[in-house]
Design a protein around this motif. Structure first.
Motif, PDB file in Angstrom:
ATOM      1  N   VAL A 181      36.378 -16.938 -21.347  1.00  0.00           N
ATOM      2  CA  VAL A 181      36.740 -15.693 -22.018  1.00  0.00           C
ATOM      3  C   VAL A 181      38.238 -15.318 -21.291  1.00  0.00           C
ATOM      4  O   VAL A 181      38.445 -15.309 -20.234  1.00  0.00           O
ATOM      5  CB  VAL A 181      35.702 -14.687 -21.894  1.00  0.00           C
ATOM      6  N   ARG A 182      39.122 -15.041 -22.360  1.00  0.00           N
ATOM      7  CA  ARG A 182      40.546 -14.483 -22.049  1.00  0.00           C
ATOM      8  C   ARG A 182      40.598 -12.814 -22.041  1.00  0.00           C
ATOM      9  O   ARG A 182      41.512 -12.135 -21.524  1.00  0.00           O
ATOM     10  CB  ARG A 182      41.697 -15.126 -22.751  1.00  0.00           C
ATOM     11  N   ARG A 183      40.000 -12.279 -23.153  1.00  0.00           N
ATOM     12  CA  ARG A 183      39.985 -10.871 -23.164  1.00  0.00           C
ATOM     13  C   ARG A 183      38.360 -10.256 -23.249  1.00  0.00           C
ATOM     14  O   ARG A 183      37.564 -10.769 -23.906  1.00  0.00           O
ATOM     15  CB  ARG A 183      40.579 -10.692 -24.730  1.00  0.00           C
ATOM     16  N   ILE A 184      38.464  -9.235 -22.885  1.00  0.00           N
ATOM     17  CA  ILE A 184      37.048  -8.370 -22.593  1.00  0.00           C
ATOM     18  C   ILE A 184      37.218  -7.049 -23.186  1.00  0.00           C
ATOM     19  O   ILE A 184      38.069  -6.231 -22.792  1.00  0.00           O
ATOM     20  CB  ILE A 184      36.384  -8.246 -21.210  1.00  0.00           C
ATOM     21  N   VAL A 185      36.435  -6.770 -24.040  1.00  0.00           N
ATOM     22  CA  VAL A 185      36.549  -5.366 -24.876  1.00  0.00           C
ATOM     23  C   VAL A 185      35.169  -4.698 -24.282  1.00  0.00           C
ATOM     24  O   VAL A 185      34.086  -5.084 -24.736  1.00  0.00           O
ATOM     25  CB  VAL A 185      36.368  -5.352 -26.387  1.00  0.00           C
ATOM     26  N   VAL A 186      35.354  -3.591 -23.378  1.00  0.00           N
ATOM     27  CA  VAL A 186      34.160  -2.788 -22.962  1.00  0.00           C
ATOM     28  C   VAL A 186      34.061  -1.562 -23.811  1.00  0.00           C
ATOM     29  O   VAL A 186      35.002  -0.439 -23.817  1.00  0.00           O
ATOM     30  CB  VAL A 186      34.505  -2.598 -21.747  1.00  0.00           C
ATOM     31  N   ALA A 187      33.165  -1.407 -24.751  1.00  0.00           N
ATOM     32  CA  ALA A 187      32.959  -0.489 -25.570  1.00  0.00           C
ATOM     33  C   ALA A 187      31.971   0.800 -25.010  1.00  0.00           C
ATOM     34  O   ALA A 187      30.947   0.447 -24.726  1.00  0.00           O
ATOM     35  CB  ALA A 187      32.223  -0.682 -26.811  1.00  0.00           C
ATOM     36  N   GLU A 188      32.364   1.798 -24.423  1.00  0.00           N
ATOM     37  CA  GLU A 188      31.824   2.768 -23.820  1.00  0.00           C
ATOM     38  C   GLU A 188      32.141   4.363 -24.436  1.00  0.00           C
ATOM     39  O   GLU A 188      33.594   4.351 -24.404  1.00  0.00           O
ATOM     40  CB  GLU A 188      31.676   2.557 -22.618  1.00  0.00           C
ATOM     41  N   LEU A 189      31.558   5.284 -24.350  1.00  0.00           N
ATOM     42  CA  LEU A 189      32.067   6.589 -24.689  1.00  0.00           C
ATOM     43  C   LEU A 189      32.209   7.415 -23.636  1.00  0.00           C
ATOM     44  O   LEU A 189      31.449   8.288 -23.284  1.00  0.00           O
ATOM     45  CB  LEU A 189      30.895   7.343 -25.652  1.00  0.00           C
TER      46      LEU A 189
END
Length: 201
Positions: A181-189
């Motif tokens: 993986v080259r890109r990580i999207v951490v979705a958190e509020l």
């Protein structure tokens, strides 16, 4: 997860916190009952101490082995059984003795750290060749799963990882999902607290 929380509390004799929020509780979702995984009820290990004389040398909170969980004392009979959330010795008597407190704290940490494989939980949707990983937990996991579905529908290769156990951080599963993986999207509020765990790894 609720059944698993009770099982972990019984297995390791420690508190387990099940986190939720209003959005999760008020959101309607469709589930497939056939995918429900039954959590078996493990037999309770009891020490069988039923008399005051037998209980005199009993240590219900032994610190050795470091990762061990001694059997529960049999309660409801004549032998006294002590439970406390305060710092205690191996017999469950409250103590402030520094060496004893240190041994207890090391024992509690080892009990969790050495059994991470039983405690860490994730829901992984890893796609071969994906260079982007969406990672989330709690209520934002639903939006993350939808983002993964839409991205794949548009021909992109992406993976998704829903963290179900916040502590200990499921490092093994996260590192496995990060391979290639080259890109990580951490979705958190929030302001990005869990992102710090990913950066640490």
């Amino acid at each position: 997860l609720t059944a698993k929380a009770f099982d972990l509390a019984e297995r390791f004799r420690c508190p387990v916190f099940l986190m939720t929020d209003k959005e999760l509780n008020l959101t309607n979702v469709t589930v497939d009952k056939s995918e429900y995984v039954d959590v078996p009820v493990r037999p309770r290990r009891e020490a069988g101490i039923q008399s005051p004389a037998a209980a005199s040398g009993f240590r219900p909170y032994r610190y050795e082995p470091a990762d061990g969980v001694p059997p529960l004392a049999h309660y409801g009979e004549d032998a006294p059984v002590r439970f406390t959330g305060s710092t205690h010795d191996e017999r469950a008597f409250i103590t402030k003795h520094p060496a004893t407190v240190g041994r207890l704290n090391r024992h509690l940490a080892e009990k969790i750290e050495r059994h991470r494989d039983e405690i860490e939980m994730v829901e992984a949707d890893v796609q071969a060749g994906a260079e982007t990983l969406f990672l989330s937990y709690g209520v934002t996991a639903g939006a993350m799963r939808e983002a993964v579905r839409l991205a794949r529908g548009a021909g992109r290769k992406v993976s998704g990882l829903t963290v179900q156990s916040l502590w200990p951080v499921p490092e093994t599963s996260i590192l496995r999902a990060l391979e290639g993986v080259r890109r990580i999207v951490v979705a958190e509020l929030n302001l990005g607290q869990y992102r710090l765990e990913i950066e640490r790894l």
